[in-house]
Design a protein around this motif. Structure first.
Motif, PDB file in Angstrom:
ATOM      1  N   THR A   3       0.845  -1.187   0.000  1.00 40.78           N
ATOM      2  CA  THR A   3       0.000   0.000   0.000  1.00 40.78           C
ATOM      3  C   THR A   3       0.882   1.239   0.000  1.00 40.78           C
ATOM      4  O   THR A   3       1.733   1.406   0.880  1.00 40.78           O
ATOM      5  CB  THR A   3      -0.926   0.034   1.226  1.00 40.78           C
ATOM      6  OG1 THR A   3      -1.747  -1.138   1.236  1.00 40.78           O
ATOM      7  CG2 THR A   3      -1.819   1.267   1.182  1.00 40.78           C
ATOM      8  N   THR A  27      -2.398   0.297  -4.479  1.00 39.20           N
ATOM      9  CA  THR A  27      -2.466  -0.938  -3.690  1.00 39.20           C
ATOM     10  C   THR A  27      -2.239  -2.126  -4.617  1.00 39.20           C
ATOM     11  O   THR A  27      -2.825  -2.192  -5.697  1.00 39.20           O
ATOM     12  CB  THR A  27      -3.836  -1.083  -2.998  1.00 39.20           C
ATOM     13  OG1 THR A  27      -4.014  -0.002  -2.087  1.00 39.20           O
ATOM     14  CG2 THR A  27      -3.913  -2.394  -2.220  1.00 39.20           C
ATOM     15  N   GLU A  29      -2.345  -6.281  -4.365  1.00 35.91           N
ATOM     16  CA  GLU A  29      -2.769  -7.381  -3.502  1.00 35.91           C
ATOM     17  C   GLU A  29      -1.789  -8.552  -3.570  1.00 35.91           C
ATOM     18  O   GLU A  29      -1.053  -8.722  -4.549  1.00 35.91           O
ATOM     19  CB  GLU A  29      -4.162  -7.866  -3.926  1.00 35.91           C
ATOM     20  CG  GLU A  29      -5.244  -6.788  -3.883  1.00 35.91           C
ATOM     21  CD  GLU A  29      -5.571  -6.314  -2.489  1.00 35.91           C
ATOM     22  OE1 GLU A  29      -5.201  -7.016  -1.515  1.00 35.91           O
ATOM     23  OE2 GLU A  29      -6.193  -5.243  -2.362  1.00 35.91           O
TER      24      GLU A  29
END
Length: 229
Positions: A3, A27, A29
């Motif tokens: 992030t 961001t 993942e």
């Protein structure tokens, strides 16, 4: 997994300031395969250096796998790098006078693994990248594609959850590039998060998500099967 909040990077040269990144919010993942694209000077390499803990932002917040790394000193940044991130570079960065096996063993030597364990792990990885029969060769005895596969094996030695690749096909012909990208796809399918910097659209097309940078800003992103965001 990653992030970035209002990340800004400014380089200063006397009274001059160059803003390489301008309030980037992003961001990524766990388990994603992301490509970063942009022209020279777009900020993509600066972004990669910050994600890889090779540089720190001028301002903003960076959280990597739950750990706030934006304010860490160099010693702690080095520790995060070693535990969390594997690197693959355009120029391979192999030791020319050492064997393929020794090149792959090096990160494990610095990590404190004993000789038997690191040799076993290196042999397993070289087999995985299709170079089990080349362990005693020197990098100069290998093709460009083979050298990059050695570099990928080296990047995997410490089981880092993230693999960063900076123009990994930049020095390769089209056939070798496709072979390397197939290897990246296989590694990704095993659960590794891959972030790839490239200026080649056909290479970026292998990723699930493409981030387009310009003038230090995230301009847009595209996902497979989706329109640009």
């Amino acid at each position: 997994m990653i992030t970035l909040q209002d990340i800004r990077k400014v380089y200063r040269n006397g009274p001059l300031e160059v803003e390489a990144l301008a309030s980037v919010n992003l961001t990524i993942e766990r388990g994603e395969f992301v490509a970063i694209m942009g022209s020279s000077g777009s900020g993509k390499s600066t972004l990669m250096n910050i994600i890889g803990c090779l540089d720190v932002p001028t301002s903003g917040k960076y959280v990597l796998d739950g750990e706030e790394v934006h304010a860490l000193d160099e010693v702690r940044l080095s520790s995060v790098r070693n535990r969390k991130i594997g690197f693959v570079f355009q120029s391979f960065n192999l030791l020319g006078r050492q064997t393929v096996l020794h090149n792959v063993e090096l990160p494990m030597m610095y990590g404190g693994l004993n000789r038997i364990k690191r040799t076993q792990r290196a042999l397993e990885l070289l087999e995985k990248v299709g170079l089990g029969g080349r362990v005693k060769h020197k990098p100069t005895e290998l093709s460009g594609g083979q050298r990059q596969r050695v570099a990928i094996a080296r990047a995997l030695t410490m089981d880092a959850p993230i693999l960063l690749a900076d123009e990994p096909t930049g020095n390769l012909d089209s056939k070798s590039s496709e072979e390397v990208m197939e290897l990246f796809k296989n590694i990704h399918q095993e659960g590794t998060t891959i972030i790839l910097v490239t200026h080649e659209p056909d290479i970026a097309a292998h990723a699930e998500r493409v981030l387009w940078f310009g003038d230090g800003k995230l301009l847009r992103e595209t996902r497979k099967g989706c329109a640009a965001i």
